[in-house]
Design an enzyme around this catalytic site. Structure first.
Site, PDB file in Angstrom:
ATOM      1  N   ARG A  19     -14.647  78.483  -7.979  1.00 49.21           N
ATOM      2  CA  ARG A  19     -16.049  78.352  -7.588  1.00 49.21           C
ATOM      3  C   ARG A  19     -16.393  76.883  -7.396  1.00 49.21           C
ATOM      4  O   ARG A  19     -15.605  75.992  -7.715  1.00 49.21           O
ATOM      5  CB  ARG A  19     -16.978  78.976  -8.630  1.00 49.21           C
ATOM      6  CG  ARG A  19     -16.975  78.271  -9.977  1.00 49.21           C
ATOM      7  CD  ARG A  19     -18.004  78.885 -10.914  1.00 49.21           C
ATOM      8  NE  ARG A  19     -18.196  78.078 -12.120  1.00 49.21           N
ATOM      9  CZ  ARG A  19     -19.258  78.175 -12.913  1.00 49.21           C
ATOM     10  NH1 ARG A  19     -20.207  79.045 -12.636  1.00 49.21           N
ATOM     11  NH2 ARG A  19     -19.366  77.416 -13.980  1.00 49.21           N
ATOM     12  N   TYR A 154     -18.506  62.905 -21.766  1.00 45.94           N
ATOM     13  CA  TYR A 154     -18.156  63.241 -20.379  1.00 45.94           C
ATOM     14  C   TYR A 154     -17.848  61.978 -19.580  1.00 45.94           C
ATOM     15  O   TYR A 154     -16.841  61.916 -18.856  1.00 45.94           O
ATOM     16  CB  TYR A 154     -19.297  64.012 -19.726  1.00 45.94           C
ATOM     17  CG  TYR A 154     -19.050  64.338 -18.272  1.00 45.94           C
ATOM     18  CD1 TYR A 154     -18.216  65.393 -17.913  1.00 45.94           C
ATOM     19  CD2 TYR A 154     -19.647  63.590 -17.259  1.00 45.94           C
ATOM     20  CE1 TYR A 154     -17.980  65.696 -16.573  1.00 45.94           C
ATOM     21  CE2 TYR A 154     -19.414  63.886 -15.921  1.00 45.94           C
ATOM     22  CZ  TYR A 154     -18.586  64.939 -15.586  1.00 45.94           C
ATOM     23  OH  TYR A 154     -18.359  65.232 -14.261  1.00 45.94           O
ATOM     24  N   LYS A 158     -14.258  60.965 -17.613  1.00 46.24           N
ATOM     25  CA  LYS A 158     -14.166  60.740 -16.174  1.00 46.24           C
ATOM     26  C   LYS A 158     -13.796  59.288 -15.852  1.00 46.24           C
ATOM     27  O   LYS A 158     -13.080  59.019 -14.878  1.00 46.24           O
ATOM     28  CB  LYS A 158     -15.472  61.138 -15.492  1.00 46.24           C
ATOM     29  CG  LYS A 158     -15.693  62.641 -15.460  1.00 46.24           C
ATOM     30  CD  LYS A 158     -14.560  63.367 -14.734  1.00 46.24           C
ATOM     31  CE  LYS A 158     -14.823  64.838 -14.543  1.00 46.24           C
ATOM     32  NZ  LYS A 158     -13.754  65.512 -13.771  1.00 46.24           N
TER      33      LYS A 158
END
Length: 273
Positions: A19, A154, A158
């Protein structure tokens, strides 16, 4: 016709392909003539996309499980005999958390998905990519470079993906393997919608995300996917590149401080009254 054949005969592996950005990447490579093998924990979504798109193979898998990634690579080679491109897309953005609300356990779990899964698949795929002089595309994030409030763990994962991309590009250049990453900004995906729904005012959150771009809108997954196909096909002199797909969200000066961080009165430069 050119769009159909720009990656014809190539074999691509995509993680998190059921998705959002991942599904758009699968679709874009198929449209460009590639065979695509993709994995996801969402078996129902993966099977549905596999049925929709000829030229795809879905393999259920969790990027935190090395055995699943071994199966992904071995099945790809068994079916097609070679591997030309790996797109490490699988990742997760937790709901907003203040630093004191994070935990070491939660951070470790996020590292497993966002960083170690990428690292593990790269290690497994590299011997085969060296044979084909292929390429790797890691999906990072704009906030890995510029930071994001209430997203400490997060952002760290990243930022590490981007740094790993650059280090690996240096190591693999001698084998003819190119390594690049894409750092999207606000892209309207199911994950973005879920994150907005977890806030006290989802509509205001979506509006804020929309207005963060000078272009005045969020990006679409297909726009990230187009960047991935470009890096894999035409960008033959690009390695170690971080390609921003952000609508210009990182540009310009803007208000950063809040009243709580300033106190009642901002601290102005001398001689300003």
């Amino acid at each position: 016709m050119a769009a159909v054949t720009r990656y014809s005969g190539k074999v691509v592996v995509v993680t998190g392909g059921s998705r959002g950005i991942g599904a758009a990447i699968v679709r874009a490579f198929v449209d460009s003539g590639a065979q695509v093998v993709f994995c996801d924990k969402d078996e129902a979504g993966g099977r549905a996309l596999e049925q929709e798109l000829s030229g795809t193979v879905f393999i259920p898998g969790d990027v935190t499980q090395e055995r699943d990634l071994q199966t992904l690579v071995s099945e790809t080679l068994s079916r097609f005999g070679h591997l030309d491109c790996v797109v490490n897309n699988a990742g997760y953005h937790p709901p907003a958390q203040l630093p004191e609300e994070t935990s070491a356990q939660g951070f470790r779990q996020l590292l497993e998905v966002n960083l170690l899964g990428t690292y593990t698949l790269i290690k497994l795929a590299l011997p085969h990519l060296r044979k084909s002089r292929g390429n790797i595309i890691n999906i990072s994030s704009l906030v890995g470079a510029i930071g994001q409030s209430q997203a400490l763990t997060y952002v760290a994962t990243k930022g590490a993906v981007t740094a790993m991309t650059k280090a690996l590009a240096l190591d693999e250049s001698r084998h003819g393997v190119r390594v690049n990453c894409i750092s999207p900004g606000n892209i309207w995906t199911p994950l973005w919608e879920e994150l907005a729904a977890s806030t006290s005012d989802p509509r205001a959150t979506i509006l804020e995300g929309t207005l963060a771009q000078p272009l005045g809108r969020m990006g679409q997954p297909a726009e990230v996917a187009a960047a991935a196909v470009f890096l894999a096909s035409e960008a033959t002199f690009c390695t170690g590149l971080e390609l921003l797909v952000t609508g210009g969200a990182e540009l310009g000066y803007g208000r950063k401080a809040s009243k709580s961080s300033l106190g009642e009165v901002p601290t102005l430069p001398p001689n300003v009254h």
